[in-house]
Design an enzyme around this catalytic site. Sequence first.
Site, PDB file in Angstrom:
ATOM      1  N   HIS A  22       0.833  -1.207   0.000  1.00  0.00           N
ATOM      2  CA  HIS A  22       0.000   0.000   0.000  1.00  0.00           C
ATOM      3  C   HIS A  22       0.868   1.258   0.000  1.00  0.00           C
ATOM      4  O   HIS A  22       0.705   2.145  -0.844  1.00  0.00           O
ATOM      5  CB  HIS A  22      -0.902  -0.038   1.243  1.00  0.00           C
ATOM      6  CG  HIS A  22      -1.731   1.189   1.458  1.00  0.00           C
ATOM      7  ND1 HIS A  22      -3.108   1.163   1.379  1.00  0.00           N
ATOM      8  CD2 HIS A  22      -1.408   2.468   1.788  1.00  0.00           C
ATOM      9  CE1 HIS A  22      -3.580   2.372   1.625  1.00  0.00           C
ATOM     10  NE2 HIS A  22      -2.567   3.184   1.887  1.00  0.00           N
ATOM     11  N   GLU A  23       1.797   1.333   0.938  1.00  0.00           N
ATOM     12  CA  GLU A  23       2.648   2.519   1.047  1.00  0.00           C
ATOM     13  C   GLU A  23       3.627   2.622  -0.111  1.00  0.00           C
ATOM     14  O   GLU A  23       3.928   3.720  -0.599  1.00  0.00           O
ATOM     15  CB  GLU A  23       3.401   2.500   2.381  1.00  0.00           C
ATOM     16  CG  GLU A  23       2.507   2.537   3.616  1.00  0.00           C
ATOM     17  CD  GLU A  23       1.623   3.772   3.656  1.00  0.00           C
ATOM     18  OE1 GLU A  23       2.045   4.832   3.123  1.00  0.00           O
ATOM     19  OE2 GLU A  23       0.519   3.690   4.200  1.00  0.00           O
ATOM     20  N   HIS A  26       1.954   4.230  -3.031  1.00  0.00           N
ATOM     21  CA  HIS A  26       1.871   5.687  -2.857  1.00  0.00           C
ATOM     22  C   HIS A  26       3.156   6.343  -3.355  1.00  0.00           C
ATOM     23  O   HIS A  26       3.133   7.291  -4.147  1.00  0.00           O
ATOM     24  CB  HIS A  26       1.700   6.039  -1.370  1.00  0.00           C
ATOM     25  CG  HIS A  26       0.306   5.917  -0.855  1.00  0.00           C
ATOM     26  ND1 HIS A  26      -0.792   6.390  -1.525  1.00  0.00           N
ATOM     27  CD2 HIS A  26      -0.166   5.402   0.318  1.00  0.00           C
ATOM     28  CE1 HIS A  26      -1.883   6.161  -0.806  1.00  0.00           C
ATOM     29  NE2 HIS A  26      -1.521   5.563   0.302  1.00  0.00           N
TER      30      HIS A  26
END
Length: 212
Positions: A22-23, A26
């Site tokens: 997820h990170e 980003h």
Amino acid sequence: MDFDVTYVVMVLVAVFASMVLHELMHGLTAYWLGDATAKENGRLSLNPIRHIDPFLTILLPVMLAIFHMPIFGGAKPVPFRPDRVKGGEWGAALVGIAGPLTNLVLAFGCFGALVLFGTAGFVGQFLFVAVMVNLGFFAFNILPIPPLDGSRVLYAIAPEGVRRAMEFIEQMGLIIIFVIVLILSKPLGIVLGAIINFILKIFAAIFGVQLV
């Protein structure tokens, strides 16, 4: 309260894997759009330690697992400069939504594997946990509350006055999220549960299976 060590461990493993990807997405999305802030801060990494937030990544998911509630959480926000990314507010919105969309794709893939392998045994149990964890991450992070990812989309479409108010809220960082989780845990769980169940029904329809 029924404490299932195996279940809690599976939740943590799924959370760590989901949170890292997820990170990372980003940061990669911001980098592709011209902002190298995440790379400069060492956040384009698969090392969980670089992304862990003690409360959102460990304590909160564990407590939710122990009480058999919908699993959700987060990590240390990946730094990026909205003024550096291509596309202005819409570019920033793409950076924000990249993380939750990663969780949605992971949940879809794990659901497909679950249909293929079944729910029996350790693998089936872990796939089910992975589906629920990723859907929990998706549902929680799309909420349009600063500094959650969904707020980046709201920034792109909100009038100037609303943006200024959101910027003020975002300055409080994760404190506002702690307050919401601690004070509004029950209604938050209901909202997230509704989102998760809706997506599960879509997945089930796509794969032609019935939810038990």
